[in-house]
Design a protein around this motif. Sequence first.
Motif, PDB file in Angstrom:
ATOM      1  N   SER A   1       0.817  -1.220   0.000  1.00 12.72           N
ATOM      2  CA  SER A   1       0.000   0.000   0.000  1.00 12.72           C
ATOM      3  C   SER A   1       0.849   1.268   0.000  1.00 12.72           C
ATOM      4  CB  SER A   1      -0.949   0.003   1.192  1.00 12.72           C
ATOM      5  OG  SER A   1      -0.223  -0.229   2.372  1.00 12.72           O
ATOM      6  N   HIS A   2       1.967   1.280   0.722  1.00 10.40           N
ATOM      7  CA  HIS A   2       2.790   2.491   0.793  1.00 10.40           C
ATOM      8  C   HIS A   2       4.197   2.159   0.323  1.00 10.40           C
ATOM      9  CE1 HIS A   2      -0.429   4.682   2.643  1.00 10.40           C
ATOM     10  NE2 HIS A   2      -0.597   3.691   3.503  1.00 10.40           N
ATOM     11  N   LEU A   3       4.413   2.324  -0.962  1.00 15.88           N
ATOM     12  CA  LEU A   3       5.604   1.791  -1.620  1.00 15.88           C
ATOM     13  C   LEU A   3       6.831   2.701  -1.478  1.00 15.88           C
ATOM     14  CD1 LEU A   3       3.860   0.461  -4.839  1.00 15.88           C
ATOM     15  CD2 LEU A   3       4.882  -0.908  -2.997  1.00 15.88           C
TER      16      LEU A   3
ATOM     17  N   ASP B   1       9.302  10.887  -4.727  1.00 15.86           N
ATOM     18  CA  ASP B   1       8.396  11.434  -5.743  1.00 15.86           C
ATOM     19  C   ASP B   1       8.212  12.946  -5.599  1.00 15.86           C
ATOM     20  OD1 ASP B   1       6.928  11.584  -3.455  1.00 15.86           O
ATOM     21  OD2 ASP B   1       5.193  10.468  -4.179  1.00 15.86           O
ATOM     22  N   GLY B   2       8.902  13.552  -4.609  1.00 18.18           N
ATOM     23  CA  GLY B   2       8.797  15.010  -4.446  1.00 18.18           C
ATOM     24  C   GLY B   2       7.522  15.456  -3.746  1.00 18.18           C
TER      25      GLY B   2
ATOM     26  N   SER C   1       5.630   2.986   4.112  1.00 21.30           N
ATOM     27  CA  SER C   1       5.393   2.467   5.440  1.00 21.30           C
ATOM     28  C   SER C   1       5.574   0.954   5.431  1.00 21.30           C
ATOM     29  CB  SER C   1       3.968   2.831   5.870  1.00 21.30           C
ATOM     30  OG  SER C   1       3.774   2.421   7.192  1.00 21.30           O
ATOM     31  N   PRO C   2       6.658   0.472   6.042  1.00 22.76           N
ATOM     32  CA  PRO C   2       6.885  -0.976   6.061  1.00 22.76           C
ATOM     33  C   PRO C   2       5.937  -1.653   7.056  1.00 22.76           C
ATOM     34  CG  PRO C   2       8.591   0.143   7.294  1.00 22.76           C
ATOM     35  CD  PRO C   2       7.728   1.207   6.709  1.00 22.76           C
ATOM     36  N   ASP C   3       5.923  -2.959   6.980  1.00 22.63           N
ATOM     37  CA  ASP C   3       5.061  -3.742   7.867  1.00 22.63           C
ATOM     38  C   ASP C   3       5.471  -3.561   9.328  1.00 22.63           C
ATOM     39  OD1 ASP C   3       3.019  -6.073   7.669  1.00 22.63           O
ATOM     40  OD2 ASP C   3       4.484  -6.640   9.217  1.00 22.63           O
ATOM     41  N   GLU C   4       4.474  -3.600  10.215  1.00 23.95           N
ATOM     42  CA  GLU C   4       4.776  -3.410  11.643  1.00 23.95           C
ATOM     43  C   GLU C   4       5.697  -4.496  12.190  1.00 23.95           C
ATOM     44  OE1 GLU C   4       1.368  -2.702  14.104  1.00 23.95           O
ATOM     45  OE2 GLU C   4       0.652  -1.097  12.796  1.00 23.95           O
ATOM     46  N   GLY C   5       5.707  -5.654  11.543  1.00 25.29           N
ATOM     47  CA  GLY C   5       6.538  -6.756  12.033  1.00 25.29           C
ATOM     48  C   GLY C   5       7.988  -6.663  11.566  1.00 25.29           C
TER      49      GLY C   5
ATOM     50  N   ASN D   1       6.771   5.925   9.062  1.00 24.55           N
ATOM     51  CA  ASN D   1       6.060   6.439   7.883  1.00 24.55           C
ATOM     52  C   ASN D   1       6.942   7.541   7.300  1.00 24.55           C
ATOM     53  OD1 ASN D   1       3.551   4.939   8.522  1.00 24.55           O
ATOM     54  ND2 ASN D   1       3.515   6.334  10.265  1.00 24.55           N
ATOM     55  N   ILE D   2       7.599   7.221   6.184  1.00 24.99           N
ATOM     56  CA  ILE D   2       8.591   8.160   5.637  1.00 24.99           C
ATOM     57  C   ILE D   2       8.029   8.814   4.384  1.00 24.99           C
ATOM     58  CG2 ILE D   2      10.952   8.399   4.757  1.00 24.99           C
ATOM     59  CD1 ILE D   2      10.776   7.547   7.711  1.00 24.99           C
ATOM     60  N   SER D   3       7.936  10.131   4.406  1.00 27.98           N
ATOM     61  CA  SER D   3       7.299  10.793   3.263  1.00 27.98           C
ATOM     62  C   SER D   3       8.296  11.186   2.181  1.00 27.98           C
ATOM     63  CB  SER D   3       6.505  12.011   3.724  1.00 27.98           C
ATOM     64  OG  SER D   3       7.375  12.999   4.183  1.00 27.98           O
TER      65      SER D   3
END
Length: 737
Positions: free
Chosen positions: A398-400, A406-407, A414-418, A499-501
């Motif tokens: 979902s969050h690649l 992409d600016g 966002s990687p998996d919580e595990g 969560n890295i933007s």
Amino acid sequence: MYGLLKNSILFLFFLLVLSACRFGNEETRFANLILIDSTDDHGDILFKAAHVIPTPRQLEWQKLEMTAFLHFGVNTFTDNEWGDGQEDPKIFLPTNLDANQWVSVLKEAGFRLVILTAKHHDGFCLWPSAFTSHSVKNSLWKNGQGDVVKELADACVRQNMKLGLYLSPWDRHEPTYGSEAYNDYYKRQLRELLTNYGPVDEVWFDGAVGEGPNGKKQVYDWQGYFRLVRELQPQAVIAIMGPDVRWVGTESGYGRETEWSVIPIQDSIPVTADDLHDNMVKPVLDETREEIANLEQLGVAGAMKWYPSEVDVSIRPGWFYHASEDRLVKSPEKLLDIYFNSVGKNSVLLLNIPPDRQGLIPEKDATILKVFSNSLRQIFSNDLARAARADDNDFTISHLPKNTNDGHRDTYWSPDEGNAAPFISFEWQKPVWFNILKICEQIELGQRVAGFQLEILEDGQWIKKASGTTVGYTRLLRFPWVRTQKARIIFTDFRNTVNISEIGFYQNMPEVTLTPPGKPFEDSLVVTMSTNDPEANIYYSQNYSLPSVASNLYTGPVKLNHSSPILAIAINPDGLSGFIRDEVYSKAKYKARLLTTPSPQYMSEGALVLCDGLKGDLDFKSKKWLGYENQDLETIFDLGQSRPVNSILIHSLSLVKKGIFPPLQVSIYGSGDGENFQLIKTKVENFEAHPEDGLVTWAVPRIDRRLRFVKIVVSNRLPADDDPVNGFLFVSEIEII
Ligand code: FUL
Ligand code: CA
């Protein structure tokens, strides 16, 4: 005056339960303020901390990145930092006030909001308040018809700049200060400012507090003030003594290495039910501590709140304009360093640029801001990550990874919580050079990262090149140049998941170093130049012309036989150039020797400083001065051959407040062999004629001898005075004419 938050905790709990019923679980995990239960273990606390988020107004404010402060008022005209409230309003008389100039200078430099000191501690109002006579309406400026707040507000609207206002709670003029009536007075002023001047996006409540004119201290109705701001300007953040924006804890321009926006609350200014709804909980904490939000501190707190940091610092030593500080404006390089240490450390920068007595931002400060902002543009306009292919060690779909280059700040990875050590990697088609890393978290979802490192792939091995702790809205790291085709960032420590933007790689401006730095020399001196950018060339000039590719190309050490400046710049193949390094090397006119030793911190290059042709300015810490503490200066000059000496000039300094006293007595001795000296002349200052503070040139005229060796004794003691002086003597140059 401050109550424990605990009283309101029960109430808060009800609120949370209520909203949980309303929105379901997912939504309510996130909140601006979250309570900690006594039964919460470490894991629970970290999970909750990960879900503390900014309010919309805090988020909008954070996005501003650079904001400006304007300290302006009666202090500008009395040359004070803190006025006592006794000023005659007539002294406020800017000759050429132009708020459009302020805003255009700031706008061009990249500032997005400007805060004016509408009233400082002296109580003098820059707008014609109906509730006091201590204001612009009793000044001579525009015959009392002027309104600085209005001029600024209009300029802001015209140029699309946000406006903030500073209204000092501490008021040394207002007679009601120290009684309940003052709270009404203050609120009436706040109402004037927040209703008559259009949108206001930040209200700055200063923490500095002292006594009023009648010696009493005020008990402030903070919650009443907050309520008024929320009512009249709901989008405005309330800073410092307010609930939305936290003081970073210093006025140096340098934020913390580890800077959390999620802050534990133990104490707060008392809150009521309504206050909670409007996010009016102001945590009470000691912002100056090195750590304010570590796990231990969270563990003993009653709640946690999003309370982000603001770094306030002045471009000059003082907050108000003083002509004596014209030479002490921070350099573009220093401002860039401050940017990396404020905006680059999860804070908003609040840089003060005080207008002068004309009512203008001084030209020098404006030029420095321009160079600073040009360098920011140069560095950050070329993000190497944009051309790379991003990948990760995670299966989330979902969050690649590509969302990080992409600016867009509103798309995120966002990687998996595990995933215990998620990383994101970047691969280029050919090797790239960089020495700056930028990481941005999606703070709408909280602040999570507690540890990360940058690695590059070298011969099939991942090599660590840099690391950091927290990230937050923006984290910038600088490190030695790396050249690579593949880099990755591993998140080694975080709350819940990250969560890295955005992630960016940039090239800092190449730096030149001159070795040795500018100094006086005796016969000749060899200077070498180097740059930290392996691909850059160095160009230099020796005549004060600005160096460019058209100047001398540096190919090897430069030998100086005469006094000369060197201005050098490094330019890399992409045309990226660094700041100009500007050093002065001056050949001493005579051989010189000191018979008394300067105090160690003001020793500089010793005797040569006295005859290198460079006179010092008010910056007594500069290398142009020799400073003596409780001691006379005694020196011997060898003029090389016997020659006529008519008079001697001593360049000295008087800054009585700093304990620096000008000479009172100078004795001149002569000698043919450098061994046996005879007194030629002693001159004693007429004490009545003691000069004003500043640079002091002392002349000993009519010596009229031929001399080869001259011994000079400079003293700031009176001849008959047996008491030792308590203070400093500073001399920058002695001219033998
Ligand atoms: C302090 C004040 O006392 C200074 O004068 C200045 O306004 C600074 C920004 O805040 O508390
Ligand atoms: Ca993005």
